[in-house]
Motif scaffolding. Structure first.
Motif, PDB file in Angstrom:
ATOM      1  N   ALA A  45      -4.228 -57.866   7.954  1.00 22.72           N
ATOM      2  CA  ALA A  45      -4.465 -57.029   9.140  1.00 22.72           C
ATOM      3  C   ALA A  45      -5.827 -56.340   9.079  1.00 22.72           C
ATOM      4  CB  ALA A  45      -3.354 -56.001   9.264  1.00 22.72           C
ATOM      5  N   ARG A  46      -6.276 -55.977   7.859  1.00 24.77           N
ATOM      6  CA  ARG A  46      -7.577 -55.318   7.765  1.00 24.77           C
ATOM      7  C   ARG A  46      -8.679 -56.253   8.238  1.00 24.77           C
ATOM      8  NH1 ARG A  46      -7.773 -54.103   2.917  1.00 24.77           N
ATOM      9  NH2 ARG A  46      -6.994 -51.978   3.053  1.00 24.77           N
TER      10      ARG A  46
ATOM     11  N   ILE B 179       2.449 -51.633  14.048  1.00 26.66           N
ATOM     12  CA  ILE B 179       2.598 -52.583  15.156  1.00 26.66           C
ATOM     13  C   ILE B 179       3.163 -53.890  14.616  1.00 26.66           C
ATOM     14  CG2 ILE B 179       1.339 -53.825  16.966  1.00 26.66           C
ATOM     15  CD1 ILE B 179       1.304 -50.746  17.308  1.00 26.66           C
TER      16      ILE B 179
ATOM     17  N   GLU C  34      -8.598 -56.503  11.957  1.00 27.56           N
ATOM     18  CA  GLU C  34      -9.152 -55.282  12.542  1.00 27.56           C
ATOM     19  C   GLU C  34     -10.681 -55.331  12.540  1.00 27.56           C
ATOM     20  OE1 GLU C  34      -7.921 -51.815  10.385  1.00 27.56           O
ATOM     21  OE2 GLU C  34      -8.262 -50.484  12.087  1.00 27.56           O
TER      22      GLU C  34
ATOM     23  N   SER D  42      -3.503 -57.749  -0.143  1.00 25.42           N
ATOM     24  CA  SER D  42      -4.431 -56.733   0.335  1.00 25.42           C
ATOM     25  C   SER D  42      -4.528 -56.771   1.861  1.00 25.42           C
ATOM     26  CB  SER D  42      -5.791 -57.006  -0.289  1.00 25.42           C
ATOM     27  OG  SER D  42      -6.709 -56.106   0.202  1.00 25.42           O
ATOM     28  N   GLY D  43      -4.516 -55.573   2.461  1.00 26.38           N
ATOM     29  CA  GLY D  43      -4.710 -55.475   3.917  1.00 26.38           C
ATOM     30  C   GLY D  43      -3.473 -55.739   4.735  1.00 26.38           C
ATOM     31  N   THR D  44      -2.321 -55.832   4.090  1.00 27.71           N
ATOM     32  CA  THR D  44      -1.103 -56.133   4.852  1.00 27.71           C
ATOM     33  C   THR D  44      -0.452 -54.886   5.425  1.00 27.71           C
ATOM     34  OG1 THR D  44       0.006 -56.181   2.724  1.00 27.71           O
ATOM     35  CG2 THR D  44      -0.437 -58.309   3.741  1.00 27.71           C
ATOM     36  N   GLY D  45      -0.978 -53.723   5.083  1.00 27.39           N
ATOM     37  CA  GLY D  45      -0.432 -52.492   5.660  1.00 27.39           C
ATOM     38  C   GLY D  45       0.406 -51.676   4.689  1.00 27.39           C
ATOM     39  N   LYS D  46       0.177 -51.842   3.396  1.00 25.94           N
ATOM     40  CA  LYS D  46       0.989 -51.118   2.405  1.00 25.94           C
ATOM     41  C   LYS D  46       0.757 -49.603   2.519  1.00 25.94           C
ATOM     42  CE  LYS D  46      -0.652 -53.414  -1.179  1.00 25.94           C
ATOM     43  NZ  LYS D  46      -1.564 -54.346  -0.461  1.00 25.94           N
ATOM     44  N   GLU D  47      -0.511 -49.242   2.635  1.00 24.65           N
ATOM     45  CA  GLU D  47      -0.813 -47.812   2.731  1.00 24.65           C
ATOM     46  C   GLU D  47      -0.241 -47.222   4.016  1.00 24.65           C
ATOM     47  OE1 GLU D  47      -4.865 -46.732   1.890  1.00 24.65           O
ATOM     48  OE2 GLU D  47      -4.592 -44.739   2.762  1.00 24.65           O
ATOM     49  N   LEU D  48      -0.317 -48.031   5.063  1.00 17.51           N
ATOM     50  CA  LEU D  48       0.221 -47.594   6.356  1.00 17.51           C
ATOM     51  C   LEU D  48       1.711 -47.258   6.219  1.00 17.51           C
ATOM     52  CD1 LEU D  48      -0.908 -47.458   9.278  1.00 17.51           C
ATOM     53  CD2 LEU D  48       0.112 -49.699   9.664  1.00 17.51           C
TER      54      LEU D  48
ATOM     55  N   THR E  64     -10.627 -52.342  -2.767  1.00 25.60           N
ATOM     56  CA  THR E  64      -9.781 -53.538  -2.859  1.00 25.60           C
ATOM     57  C   THR E  64     -10.574 -54.670  -3.505  1.00 25.60           C
ATOM     58  OG1 THR E  64      -8.740 -52.839  -0.818  1.00 25.60           O
ATOM     59  CG2 THR E  64      -8.314 -55.100  -1.519  1.00 25.60           C
TER      60      THR E  64
ATOM     61  N   ASN F 106      -5.023 -44.959  13.389  1.00 28.45           N
ATOM     62  CA  ASN F 106      -3.904 -45.520  14.145  1.00 28.45           C
ATOM     63  C   ASN F 106      -2.673 -44.618  14.139  1.00 28.45           C
ATOM     64  OD1 ASN F 106      -3.095 -45.711  11.590  1.00 28.45           O
ATOM     65  ND2 ASN F 106      -3.305 -47.948  11.457  1.00 28.45           N
TER      66      ASN F 106
HETATM   67  N1  LIG Z   1       1.482 -53.381  11.100  1.00 27.81           N
HETATM   68  C1  LIG Z   1       0.330 -52.752  11.294  1.00 27.81           C
HETATM   69  N2  LIG Z   1       0.152 -52.090  12.439  1.00 27.81           N
HETATM   70  C2  LIG Z   1      -1.021 -51.445  12.658  1.00 27.81           C
HETATM   71  N3  LIG Z   1      -2.050 -51.444  11.823  1.00 27.81           N
HETATM   72  C3  LIG Z   1      -1.933 -52.109  10.660  1.00 27.81           C
HETATM   73  C4  LIG Z   1      -0.727 -52.786  10.329  1.00 27.81           C
HETATM   74  N4  LIG Z   1      -0.865 -53.372   9.147  1.00 27.81           N
HETATM   75  C5  LIG Z   1      -2.095 -53.049   8.712  1.00 27.81           C
HETATM   76  N5  LIG Z   1      -2.732 -52.287   9.616  1.00 27.81           N
HETATM   77  C6  LIG Z   1      -4.104 -51.704   9.482  1.00 27.81           C
HETATM   78  O1  LIG Z   1      -4.845 -52.582   8.662  1.00 27.81           O
HETATM   79  C7  LIG Z   1      -5.677 -51.813   7.790  1.00 27.81           C
HETATM   80  C8  LIG Z   1      -5.295 -52.130   6.356  1.00 27.81           C
HETATM   81  O2  LIG Z   1      -4.016 -51.610   6.067  1.00 27.81           O
HETATM   82  P1  LIG Z   1      -3.640 -50.901   4.727  1.00 27.81           P
HETATM   83  O3  LIG Z   1      -4.821 -50.203   4.240  1.00 27.81           O
HETATM   84  O4  LIG Z   1      -2.404 -50.143   4.941  1.00 27.81           O
HETATM   85  O5  LIG Z   1      -3.383 -52.159   3.836  1.00 27.81           O
HETATM   86  P2  LIG Z   1      -3.083 -52.219   2.299  1.00 27.81           P
HETATM   87  O6  LIG Z   1      -2.068 -53.251   2.071  1.00 27.81           O
HETATM   88  O7  LIG Z   1      -2.774 -50.885   1.782  1.00 27.81           O
HETATM   89  O8  LIG Z   1      -4.467 -52.716   1.722  1.00 27.81           O
HETATM   90  P3  LIG Z   1      -4.990 -52.657   0.236  1.00 27.81           P
HETATM   91  O9  LIG Z   1      -4.015 -53.363  -0.635  1.00 27.81           O
HETATM   92  O10 LIG Z   1      -6.317 -53.351   0.304  1.00 27.81           O
HETATM   93  O11 LIG Z   1      -5.128 -51.175  -0.098  1.00 27.81           O
HETATM   94  C9  LIG Z   1      -5.475 -50.380   8.130  1.00 27.81           C
HETATM   95  O12 LIG Z   1      -6.462 -49.958   9.069  1.00 27.81           O
HETATM   96  C10 LIG Z   1      -4.129 -50.366   8.804  1.00 27.81           C
HETATM   97  O13 LIG Z   1      -4.012 -49.358   9.760  1.00 27.81           O
END
Ligand SMILES: Nc1ncnc2c1ncn2[C@@H]1O[C@H](COP(=O)(O)OP(=O)(O)OP(=O)(O)O)[C@@H](O)[C@H]1O
Length: 648
Positions: A536-537, A320, A540, A349-355, A626, A315
């Motif tokens: 979000a994961r 987004i 997706e 988990s999956g809320t976009g922290k890594e993003l 995760t 992405n």
């Molecule tokens: N706001 C956003 N806009 C676009 N894509 C998003 C968004 N939030 C999450 N995603 C997508 O959702 C997926 C999970 O996000 P990410 O890995 O950043 O979550 P995380 O919080 O780091 O998860 P974890 O805690 O399991 O490592 C990724 O493919 C990421 O691109």
């Protein structure tokens, strides 16, 4: 023999004087054979026979040779007849009683018409002694010349040896069995800066070999050079130091060979080479190779990270969302990115922290360097330290080569510690120190390395609570939490679901190269009603599955079941536009319980398998790492689900 040849000599009177003169040196008697009387005797005869000339002259030959008249007659007759005769058959007794061994030579001469015999007497014992002496002289003369030849030979050998020793490029010196220097060649003089005169006759160990390279005393008892002649065996040493006269050390390799004389060790000869330059070159080469190795390893790891990054960032860090939560997060990213402040991102988990972490890195001044992600939940406890700080070969069992740690790899870039709450308590202190000092050591190495790392950490745990429970160091928490960013769960920002769903659908179809099906408003509303424990994961993944299964441009959503609640919804059926009834709202604890039940079901279905195609992570639509972290959090032992031994 006939008479003509040896006829009696007739000579004039003046010749008699000459004869007498000659007779003076040899014991001689002049005998009148007919009367048997001695008419002349010289001094030599008197001396030999031990009688005076007068006594001899008044005596008869037969009286001198008592009891030997027949032999005397035969001798005289033979001389008269042949003109010359000799015999060793006539003995004579010295007045002192000594038996004289004599040889008589008689020559017939005529004087004044009368026949006489000159009888010359030789002392055979004296002659024998002379012969012995002469032989000894001969031996001596021969011996001297022989000795001179040998001396010349040895001098020649010595000269050649000196030439060889002088021409040799190696330093050579000799010691006797007391360790005293016996010779030193010119190369050794050059290398050591000592003259041969200064060393010969002195104990060389105390002059050139007294200390080790680190200055520690080198006792002569341990010296391999001396041990060569003490033990009678050749000693080779390939890296030690000799000390020059100016106090500087030279690195040397040497051989000490015992010298034997008739089986007895009498000293040693030492041949050495100055290897200082070679060692410096070797050390430089090793350092260069180690550097190449380090860079290669670093490149390999960077490459692996970059590959990982390419795979995980389809992405392009596009965040987004129109919710206040997302817009707020975007503002925070803009604010913090240009600084070097540590950031702590929290959220399920999956809320976009890594993003968000990647977005911060991309917008920072470090974006031309690598972002190194470490998933702390996936590192075995015992490997944490090595993973973070690296190790040198042999630091522990299995450390077969040097390894660069993640800190070093992230130098001048960003280190993203995902699931930071999983770091073991005992390592948290060390991590804090490194964050403060930006200095660390690889395991098994004393060298301190400096780094310049920006830290972004993420966790789905409530770190404050972890601190309260004593599972996380408070000082580390404050260090990480310089700039906190919270990722709200998707269910709390349902406004973001429509743009996210559209965004995911577009990207997935592009990636899979399939026609983009239509997402209806009804489907969107249903998606908004779902709880999204995987955030979000999960959304997706649901969209991806639906896109793959789409028929005739129509999407079909098959949402997973959550806990006991029937949340499975067939979205292509009529979407339910009414908001969920109030008693469907779950508390945080209920949500946790639901998540727990869900994981248990998935593990039961996959018999404890987490990773891979048939793993529980796929069923749950979350990253395997995760899931592993959640399993750890819930203290679930996945081995309880394994039938047989086949665990991952
Ligand atoms: N706001 C956003 N806009 C676009 N894509 C998003 C968004 N939030 C999450 N995603 C997508 O959702 C997926 C999970 O996000 P990410 O890995 O950043 O979550 P995380 O919080 O780091 O998860 P974890 O805690 O399991 O490592 C990724 O493919 C990421 O691109």
């Amino acid at each position: 023999m006939n008479r003509d040849v040896n006829r009696p000599i007739s000579m004039p009177l003046e010749t008699l004087h000459l004869q007498a003169l000659l007779a003076h040196t040899h014991p001689t008697l002049l005998v009148h054979p007919k009367t048997d009387s001695i008419v002349f005797a010289n001094d030599a005869a008197a001396k030999l026979l031990g009688r005076s000339i007068e006594a001899l002259k008044s005596s008869k030959m037969s009286a001198l040779h008592k009891g030997q008249v027949p032999s005397l007659v035969v001798f005289s007759e033979a001389a008269l007849y042949h003109g010359f005769a000799w015999t060793r058959g006539l003995d004579l007794t010295h007045p002192d009683g000594t038996e004289l061994k004599l040889e008589h030579e008689a020559r017939a001469i005529i004087l004044d018409g009368q026949e006489y015999l000159t009888v010359t007497i030789s002392d055979l014992d004296a002659r024998h002694r002379r012969d012995v002496d002469s032989e000894a002289d001969d031996y001596l003369r021969e011996g001297i010349s022989e000795w001179r030849r040998a001396e010349r030979f040895f001098r020649e050998i010595e000269r050649e040896n000196q030439l060889i020793l002088g021409a040799a490029g190696e330093g050579i010196y000799g010691v006797n069995s007391d360790g005293i220097t016996t010779f030193v060649n010119p190369a050794a003089e050059r290398m050591l800066g000592w003259t041969a005169d200064a060393l010969v006759g002195r104990e060389i160990h105390s002059i050139i070999h007294h200390s080790h390279v680190d200055g520690e005393p080198y006792h002569a008892e341990q010296c391999p050079i001396y041990n060569a002649f003490r033990e009678g065996i050749v000693r080779r040493v390939d890296d030690e130091v000799f000390w020059r006269s100016d106090g500087k050390p030279i690195r040397v390799e040497y051989t000490s060979t015992p010298i034997r004389d008739h089986g007895l060790v009498i000293g040693a000869v030492i041949v050495f080479r100055d290897i200082t330059e070679r060692k410096i070159a070797e050390e430089k080469l090793h350092a260069a190779l180690a550097e190449v190795d380090r860079l290669r390893e670093r490149l390999e790891l960077e490459n692996a990270y970059l590959q990982e990054e390419i795979l995980s960032t389809n992405n392009h860090h596009e965040i987004i969302g129109q919710s206040d939560a997302i817009q707020g997060a975007l503002k925070q990213i803009d604010l913090v990115a240009p600084t070097d402040a540590n950031v702590l991102i929290t959220g399920e988990s999956g809320t976009g922290k890594e993003l968000i972490a990647r977005a911060i890195h991309q917008a920072s001044t470090r974006s031309d360097r690598v972002l190194v992600r470490v998933n702390c939940a996936a590192i075995p406890h015992e490997l944490f330290e090595s993973e973070f700080f690296g190790h040198v070969r042999g630091a522990f069992t299995g450390a077969i080569r040097d390894r660069v740690g993640r800190f070093e790899l992230a130098d001048r870039g960003t280190l993203f510690l995902d699931e930071v709450g999983e770091i073991p308590l005992e390592l948290q202190g060390k991590l804090l120190r490194v964050l403060q000092d930006q200095k660390f050591e690889r395991i098994g190495e004393e060298r301190t390395r400096e780094v310049n790392v920006r830290l972004i950490a993420a966790t789905n745990r409530d770190l404050k609570e972890e601190v309260r429970q004593g599972r996380f160091r408070e000082d580390l928490y404050f260090r990480l939490n310089v700039f906190p960013i919270e990722c709200r769960p998707l269910r709390e920002r349902t406004d973001d679901i429509p743009p996210l769903a559209t965004h995911f659908l577009r990207n997935i179809c592009q990636r899979l190269n399939i026609a983009q099906p239509t997402l209806t408003n009804g489907q969107v509303r249903t998606l908004q009603h779902y709880g999204w424990p995987g955030n979000a994961r999960e959304l997706e993944n649901v969209i991806e599955r639906a896109a793959i299964l789409a028929h005739d441009g129509k999407l079909h959503f098959d949402l997973p079941e959550i806990g006991g609640r029937d949340s499975r919804k067939s979205i292509d059926a009529k979407a339910d536009p009414t908001p969920p009834p109030h008693n469907n709202i779950l508390t945080r604890n209920e949500l946790k319980q639901t998540e727990y039940n869900n994981i248990i079901q998935a593990l039961t279905a996959t018999q404890g398998k987490i990773f891979g195609k048939n793993g529980a992570a796929i069923l749950l639509d979350i990253k395997p790492t995760t899931l592993a972290s959640r399993i750890k959090t819930f203290k679930i032992d996945r081995r309880d689900f394994v039938s047989g031994k086949n665990t991952e």
